[in-house]
Write a protein that holds these residues in place. Structure first.
Motif, mmCIF file in Angstrom:
data_model
loop_
_atom_site.group_PDB
_atom_site.id
_atom_site.type_symbol
_atom_site.label_atom_id
_atom_site.label_comp_id
_atom_site.label_asym_id
_atom_site.label_seq_id
_atom_site.Cartn_x
_atom_site.Cartn_y
_atom_site.Cartn_z
ATOM 1 N N UNK A 192 0.844 -1.202 0.000
ATOM 2 C CA UNK A 192 0.000 0.000 0.000
ATOM 3 C C UNK A 192 0.880 1.253 0.000
ATOM 4 N N UNK A 193 1.921 1.242 0.828
ATOM 5 C CA UNK A 193 2.846 2.387 0.875
ATOM 6 C C UNK A 193 3.517 2.598 -0.479
ATOM 7 N N UNK A 194 3.913 1.522 -1.122
ATOM 8 C CA UNK A 194 4.550 1.628 -2.442
ATOM 9 C C UNK A 194 3.572 2.160 -3.478
ATOM 10 N N UNK A 195 2.329 1.711 -3.405
ATOM 11 C CA UNK A 195 1.309 2.207 -4.321
ATOM 12 C C UNK A 195 1.076 3.698 -4.142
ATOM 13 N N UNK A 196 0.984 4.136 -2.891
ATOM 14 C CA UNK A 196 0.786 5.565 -2.608
ATOM 15 C C UNK A 196 2.001 6.370 -3.070
ATOM 16 N N UNK A 197 3.185 5.857 -2.810
ATOM 17 C CA UNK A 197 4.406 6.539 -3.252
ATOM 18 C C UNK A 197 4.435 6.670 -4.780
ATOM 19 N N UNK A 198 4.037 5.636 -5.477
ATOM 20 C CA UNK A 198 3.977 5.677 -6.944
ATOM 21 C C UNK A 198 3.013 6.760 -7.408
ATOM 22 N N UNK A 199 1.838 6.807 -6.791
ATOM 23 C CA UNK A 199 0.824 7.817 -7.142
ATOM 24 C C UNK A 199 1.362 9.225 -6.905
ATOM 25 N N UNK A 200 2.014 9.428 -5.770
ATOM 26 C CA UNK A 200 2.552 10.753 -5.430
ATOM 27 C C UNK A 200 3.644 11.163 -6.412
ATOM 28 N N UNK A 201 4.537 10.252 -6.739
ATOM 29 C CA UNK A 201 5.628 10.582 -7.672
ATOM 30 C C UNK A 201 5.067 10.940 -9.041
ATOM 31 N N UNK A 202 4.093 10.182 -9.525
ATOM 32 C CA UNK A 202 3.500 10.489 -10.832
ATOM 33 C C UNK A 202 2.764 11.830 -10.777
ATOM 34 N N UNK A 203 2.112 12.133 -9.655
ATOM 35 C CA UNK A 203 1.413 13.415 -9.511
ATOM 36 C C UNK A 203 2.398 14.585 -9.485
ATOM 37 N N UNK A 204 3.545 14.388 -8.860
ATOM 38 C CA UNK A 204 4.550 15.452 -8.772
ATOM 39 C C UNK A 204 5.147 15.758 -10.146
ATOM 40 N N UNK A 205 5.339 14.727 -10.940
ATOM 41 C CA UNK A 205 5.936 14.892 -12.269
ATOM 42 C C UNK A 205 4.845 15.285 -13.267
ATOM 43 N N UNK A 206 4.409 16.522 -13.193
ATOM 44 C CA UNK A 206 3.260 17.015 -13.951
ATOM 45 C C UNK A 206 3.465 16.969 -15.462
ATOM 46 N N UNK A 207 4.691 16.984 -15.917
ATOM 47 C CA UNK A 207 4.932 17.014 -17.358
ATOM 48 C C UNK A 207 4.733 15.642 -18.017
ATOM 49 N N UNK A 208 4.566 14.612 -17.198
ATOM 50 C CA UNK A 208 4.394 13.264 -17.736
ATOM 51 C C UNK A 208 2.937 12.990 -18.088
ATOM 52 N N UNK A 209 2.738 12.138 -19.057
ATOM 53 C CA UNK A 209 1.403 11.666 -19.401
ATOM 54 C C UNK A 209 1.017 10.604 -18.372
ATOM 55 N N UNK A 210 0.135 10.967 -17.445
ATOM 56 C CA UNK A 210 -0.220 10.080 -16.333
ATOM 57 C C UNK A 210 -0.806 8.757 -16.826
ATOM 58 N N UNK A 211 -1.673 8.822 -17.808
ATOM 59 C CA UNK A 211 -2.299 7.609 -18.306
ATOM 60 C C UNK A 211 -1.247 6.662 -18.894
ATOM 61 N N UNK A 212 -0.297 7.209 -19.608
ATOM 62 C CA UNK A 212 0.774 6.387 -20.175
ATOM 63 C C UNK A 212 1.656 5.808 -19.066
ATOM 64 N N UNK A 213 1.930 6.587 -18.040
ATOM 65 C CA UNK A 213 2.764 6.096 -16.934
ATOM 66 C C UNK A 213 2.096 4.910 -16.227
ATOM 67 N N UNK A 214 0.804 5.042 -15.937
ATOM 68 C CA UNK A 214 0.105 3.937 -15.271
ATOM 69 C C UNK A 214 0.015 2.718 -16.184
ATOM 70 N N UNK A 215 -0.100 2.941 -17.481
ATOM 71 C CA UNK A 215 -0.119 1.824 -18.423
ATOM 72 C C UNK A 215 1.237 1.126 -18.464
ATOM 73 N N UNK A 216 2.308 1.903 -18.446
ATOM 74 C CA UNK A 216 3.648 1.308 -18.437
ATOM 75 C C UNK A 216 3.878 0.474 -17.183
#
Length: 133
Positions: free
Chosen positions: A8-32
Motif C-alpha cells: 500500500x505504501x509503495x502504491x501511494x508513493x507511486x501515485x505521489x511521484x507520478x502526480x509530482x511529475x506534472x509534465x508526464x502523461x499520467x495515463x501512459x505512466x500507469x499503463x507502463x
C-alpha cells in the motif's frame, strides 16, 4: 501484514511521484507500470518452461490491457490493475508458484488495488469536473 503495508505504501508513493511529475502523461505512466508488473512474473519463472509459458501469456494480456487503457480511458486501466491483483491471488494455486518470492502475492495485490482504486477515483473526479465545469 508487512507485505500489505509495504505494498500500500509503495502504491501511494507511486501515485505521489507520478502526480509530482506534472509534465508526464499520467495515463501512459500507469499503463507502463501495469505492463511492467505483468512481466515481473516472467522474470521469476524463467527456470520452469510450463510456468514460463503461463506467465508469458498473462504478461502479454496485461500489456494489451495497458495499451487499450491508453487508447480508451482510466477505467480500463483501473480494471487492469484490479485484474492483476486477482491474478496475484490466483497465481498461488498454479504449479510453479513457489518460484515467486514469499508474500509477493499480498505485496503486489496491495499495490495493484491501491493504484486501481486511485484510478477509479481520479476518473470519477475528472468526469464530474467536466460535467460540472
Amino acid at each position: 501484514m508487512n507485505a500489505a503495508i509495504i505494498g500500500i505504501s509503495s502504491g501511494i508513493l507511486t501515485i505521489v511521484i507520478i502526480a509530482i511529475l506534472k509534465m508526464l502523461d499520467k495515463q501512459a505512466m500507469y499503463a507502463l507500470i501495469l505492463s511492467g508488473i505483468g512481466f515481473l512474473y516472467v522474470g521469476f519463472t524463467w527456470t520452469d518452461i510450463p510456468t514460463l509459458i503461463v506467465t508469458s501469456i498473462q504478461a502479454i494480456l496485461f500489456l494489451l490491457v495497458a495499451y487499450f487503457g491508453i487508447k480508451k480511458n482510466l477505467y480500463f486501466l483501473a480494471a487492469g490493475y484490479f485484474l492483476h491483483g486477482l491474478w496475484d491471488i490466483a497465481y498461488v494455486q498454479f504449479h510453479g508458484s513457489n518460484l515467486i518470492p514469499p508474500h509477493y502475492d499480498i505485496f503486489c495485490l496491495s499495490i495493484d488495488f491501491t493504484i486501481g482504486l486511485y484510478l477509479v477515483l481520479l476518473k470519477y473526479r475528472l468526469t464530474n469536473k467536466n460535467v460540472i465545469g
